[in-house]
Write an enzyme that holds these catalytic residues in place. Structure first.
Site, PDB file in Angstrom:
ATOM      1  N   HIS A  65      20.332   7.335 -40.308  1.00 11.06           N
ATOM      2  CA  HIS A  65      20.845   7.161 -38.945  1.00 11.06           C
ATOM      3  C   HIS A  65      22.272   6.613 -38.997  1.00 11.06           C
ATOM      4  O   HIS A  65      22.531   5.580 -39.608  1.00 11.06           O
ATOM      5  CB  HIS A  65      19.927   6.229 -38.146  1.00 11.06           C
ATOM      6  CG  HIS A  65      18.604   6.855 -37.846  1.00 11.06           C
ATOM      7  ND1 HIS A  65      17.411   6.175 -37.918  1.00 11.06           N
ATOM      8  CD2 HIS A  65      18.297   8.134 -37.479  1.00 11.06           C
ATOM      9  CE1 HIS A  65      16.420   7.004 -37.595  1.00 11.06           C
ATOM     10  NE2 HIS A  65      16.926   8.195 -37.337  1.00 11.06           N
ATOM     11  N   ARG A  67      24.509   5.111 -37.051  1.00  7.86           N
ATOM     12  CA  ARG A  67      25.027   3.822 -36.558  1.00  7.86           C
ATOM     13  C   ARG A  67      24.499   2.610 -37.322  1.00  7.86           C
ATOM     14  O   ARG A  67      24.942   1.489 -37.091  1.00  7.86           O
ATOM     15  CB  ARG A  67      24.655   3.678 -35.086  1.00  7.86           C
ATOM     16  CG  ARG A  67      23.153   3.641 -34.832  1.00  7.86           C
ATOM     17  CD  ARG A  67      22.854   3.821 -33.357  1.00  7.86           C
ATOM     18  NE  ARG A  67      21.407   3.949 -33.107  1.00  7.86           N
ATOM     19  CZ  ARG A  67      20.902   4.317 -31.945  1.00  7.86           C
ATOM     20  NH1 ARG A  67      21.690   4.592 -30.930  1.00  7.86           N
ATOM     21  NH2 ARG A  67      19.591   4.405 -31.792  1.00  7.86           N
ATOM     22  N   GLU A  68      23.551   2.827 -38.238  1.00 10.26           N
ATOM     23  CA  GLU A  68      22.915   1.708 -38.939  1.00 10.26           C
ATOM     24  C   GLU A  68      23.734   1.350 -40.181  1.00 10.26           C
ATOM     25  O   GLU A  68      23.322   1.572 -41.315  1.00 10.26           O
ATOM     26  CB  GLU A  68      21.462   2.085 -39.253  1.00 10.26           C
ATOM     27  CG  GLU A  68      20.669   2.360 -37.970  1.00 10.26           C
ATOM     28  CD  GLU A  68      19.330   3.060 -38.183  1.00 10.26           C
ATOM     29  OE1 GLU A  68      18.878   3.196 -39.323  1.00 10.26           O
ATOM     30  OE2 GLU A  68      18.731   3.484 -37.153  1.00 10.26           O
ATOM     31  N   ARG A 123      23.524   8.401 -33.575  1.00 10.89           N
ATOM     32  CA  ARG A 123      22.347   8.256 -34.456  1.00 10.89           C
ATOM     33  C   ARG A 123      22.091   9.496 -35.320  1.00 10.89           C
ATOM     34  O   ARG A 123      21.771   9.412 -36.499  1.00 10.89           O
ATOM     35  CB  ARG A 123      21.131   8.000 -33.558  1.00 10.89           C
ATOM     36  CG  ARG A 123      19.762   8.109 -34.210  1.00 10.89           C
ATOM     37  CD  ARG A 123      18.691   7.805 -33.175  1.00 10.89           C
ATOM     38  NE  ARG A 123      17.341   8.101 -33.617  1.00 10.89           N
ATOM     39  CZ  ARG A 123      16.518   7.211 -34.180  1.00 10.89           C
ATOM     40  NH1 ARG A 123      16.929   5.980 -34.400  1.00 10.89           N
ATOM     41  NH2 ARG A 123      15.298   7.552 -34.530  1.00 10.89           N
ATOM     42  N   ASN A 140      15.396  11.710 -39.136  1.00  9.09           N
ATOM     43  CA  ASN A 140      14.100  11.052 -39.350  1.00  9.09           C
ATOM     44  C   ASN A 140      13.017  11.534 -38.375  1.00  9.09           C
ATOM     45  O   ASN A 140      11.975  10.908 -38.229  1.00  9.09           O
ATOM     46  CB  ASN A 140      14.236   9.529 -39.280  1.00  9.09           C
ATOM     47  CG  ASN A 140      13.320   8.832 -40.275  1.00  9.09           C
ATOM     48  OD1 ASN A 140      13.029   9.376 -41.350  1.00  9.09           O
ATOM     49  ND2 ASN A 140      12.851   7.633 -39.922  1.00  9.09           N
ATOM     50  N   HIS A 193      16.892   1.428 -43.132  1.00  4.06           N
ATOM     51  CA  HIS A 193      17.329   1.544 -41.735  1.00  4.06           C
ATOM     52  C   HIS A 193      17.671   0.159 -41.185  1.00  4.06           C
ATOM     53  O   HIS A 193      17.506  -0.851 -41.858  1.00  4.06           O
ATOM     54  CB  HIS A 193      16.200   2.130 -40.877  1.00  4.06           C
ATOM     55  CG  HIS A 193      15.902   3.569 -41.141  1.00  4.06           C
ATOM     56  ND1 HIS A 193      16.213   4.568 -40.256  1.00  4.06           N
ATOM     57  CD2 HIS A 193      15.320   4.178 -42.205  1.00  4.06           C
ATOM     58  CE1 HIS A 193      15.828   5.736 -40.753  1.00  4.06           C
ATOM     59  NE2 HIS A 193      15.281   5.536 -41.931  1.00  4.06           N
ATOM     60  N   GLU A 267      13.451  -1.864 -42.196  1.00  2.44           N
ATOM     61  CA  GLU A 267      14.386  -2.096 -41.097  1.00  2.44           C
ATOM     62  C   GLU A 267      15.056  -3.436 -41.385  1.00  2.44           C
ATOM     63  O   GLU A 267      14.406  -4.476 -41.356  1.00  2.44           O
ATOM     64  CB  GLU A 267      13.650  -2.173 -39.755  1.00  2.44           C
ATOM     65  CG  GLU A 267      12.931  -0.898 -39.349  1.00  2.44           C
ATOM     66  CD  GLU A 267      13.839   0.107 -38.671  1.00  2.44           C
ATOM     67  OE1 GLU A 267      15.062  -0.136 -38.544  1.00  2.44           O
ATOM     68  OE2 GLU A 267      13.321   1.165 -38.260  1.00  2.44           O
TER      69      GLU A 267
HETATM   70  O1  0X9 Z   1      12.613   5.527 -35.508  1.00  5.56           O
HETATM   71  C1  0X9 Z   1      12.933   5.557 -36.705  1.00  5.56           C
HETATM   72  O2  0X9 Z   1      13.225   6.586 -37.297  1.00  5.56           O
HETATM   73  C2  0X9 Z   1      13.003   4.236 -37.482  1.00  5.56           C
HETATM   74  N1  0X9 Z   1      13.509   3.175 -36.650  1.00  5.56           N
HETATM   75  S1  0X9 Z   1      15.117   3.183 -36.281  1.00  5.56           S
HETATM   76  O3  0X9 Z   1      15.361   2.129 -35.303  1.00  5.56           O
HETATM   77  N2  0X9 Z   1      15.962   2.817 -37.571  1.00  5.56           N
HETATM   78  O4  0X9 Z   1      15.478   4.495 -35.798  1.00  5.56           O
HETATM   79  C3  0X9 Z   1      11.604   3.874 -37.967  1.00  5.56           C
HETATM   80  C4  0X9 Z   1      11.078   4.814 -39.005  1.00  5.56           C
HETATM   81  C5  0X9 Z   1       9.667   4.528 -39.391  1.00  5.56           C
HETATM   82  N3  0X9 Z   1       9.092   5.659 -40.080  1.00  5.56           N
HETATM   83  C6  0X9 Z   1       8.799   6.815 -39.430  1.00  5.56           C
HETATM   84  N4  0X9 Z   1       8.927   6.954 -38.157  1.00  5.56           N
HETATM   85  N5  0X9 Z   1       8.307   7.784 -40.167  1.00  5.56           N
HETATM   86 ZN    ZN Z   2      17.093   4.289 -38.435  1.00  6.52          ZN
END
Ligand code: 0X9
Ligand code: ZN
Length: 305
Positions: A65, A67-68, A123, A140, A193, A267
């Protein structure tokens, strides 16, 4: 050094990759695994310690992502730490002597670049979508794990757009293809992330409990406990769907179903005060927390191999 306590532009990161290879040609190789939708190279650093016997491997990707920013900063922090403390710190030495470490510092270079030039809160990647003026897919949400079900969007204008089909995006495809071609060696998958301070494992794409739930739960619990003790900071832990939210098409769930039974998403800091705009002064502690968790998990996997 202060270099690792800052965020770096994409150009700086490409330069750093090349410099790291040149300065540590004994331990570092660079592998081109593919290119982004805007044709930027996707380079993986391969770190190896003592080379003997059949080696296992672990994978770390950062910056799915855009912005991270703390995520690519962690990949750089990890590489620097591993190279500086190999044969000094017993844990990193043990890890590198038993596992090659593949590191993709910026999985989404086009998006990362875009956050530096145009929109800090971007993102997704930057691919064009047919029949839409909106750009990008959420990498993702683009893996083949209950793809585009509840928790993802089929609207190209949404930040969680799943893409046209599983692995439609070149960045997703590059990672999946690399892992498929290293199926026999890669035993641990780790995706970095931010934000919210969580140590997650599958599934996120459903509420099903994985067969080795208890083992992964215990190892992230230990990591969270040690982070609290050493750094006075709290990390939640557990399966993604229950701990953060239901979200299909993620890399961790795909890697798990593919056969990498140790699969995690971290995270990193913080819990929302600065969110994605984490000030550079927080980089050292955020990275040390993630480093501690990485070491605990990797050493656990080595013990189990
Ligand atoms: O939503 C996501 O992809 C992740 N959080 S974020 O705030 N960095 O966007 C969490 C990912 C957890 N794993 C999966 N969703 N497979
Ligand atoms: Zn992320």
């Amino acid at each position: 050094g202060v270099f690792y306590e800052r965020y770096h532009s994409l150009e700086d990161i490409y330069y750093w990759i090349n410099k790291t290879k040149q300065d540590h040609s004994d331990m570092v190789k660079v592998i081109l695994i593919g290119s982004s939708s805007e044709k930027r190279p996707l380079y993986v650093l391969k770190l190896s310690g003592r080379r003997d016997e059949v080696k296992r491997a672990m994978w770390i990707d950062c910056g799915i992502h855009a912005r991270e920013w703390i995520a690519p900063a962690f990949c750089m922090w990890f590489v620097n730490y591993a190279l500086a403390f190999y044969n000094q710190n017993t844990e990193i030495t043990e890890i590198l002597n038993n596992m090659d470490v593949y590191i993709l510092t910026v999985m989404n270079p086009d998006g990362y670049k875009y956050t530096w030039t145009t929109d800090r809160m971007w993102r997704k990647n930057r691919s064009s979508n047919k029949d839409s003026d909106c750009f990008g897919a959420d990498l993702n949400r683009n893996f083949d794990a209950n793809w585009c079900t509840k928790g993802a969007s089929d609207n190209p204008c949404d930040p969680t757009y799943c893409g046209q089909f599983p692995e439609s995006e070149p960045e997703t495809q590059a990672v999946a293809r690399f892992l498929r071609s290293h199926k026999d060696t890669v035993k641990l998958y780790l995706s970095i992330h931010s934000y919210s301070q969580m140590l997650l494992f599958p599934y996120s794409c459903s509420y099903d409990e994985i067969p080795n739930h208890n083992e992964l739960f215990e190892v992230v619990k230990e990591a969270s406990t040690k982070i609290r003790r050493y750094y006075r900071n709290n990390y939640k832990y557990g399966p993604g769907a229950k701990t953060i939210y239901l979200a299909p098409g993620g890399s961790d769930d795909w890697a798990y179903n593919f056969g990498i039974k140790y699969s995690f998403t971290f995270e990193l800091q913080d819990r929302g005060r600065y969110g994605f705009l984490l000030p550079p002064s927080f980089i050292p502690q955020a990275c040390n927390e993630a480093l501690l968790a990485t070491k605990i998990i990797a050493l656990h996997v080595i013990k189990k191999l």
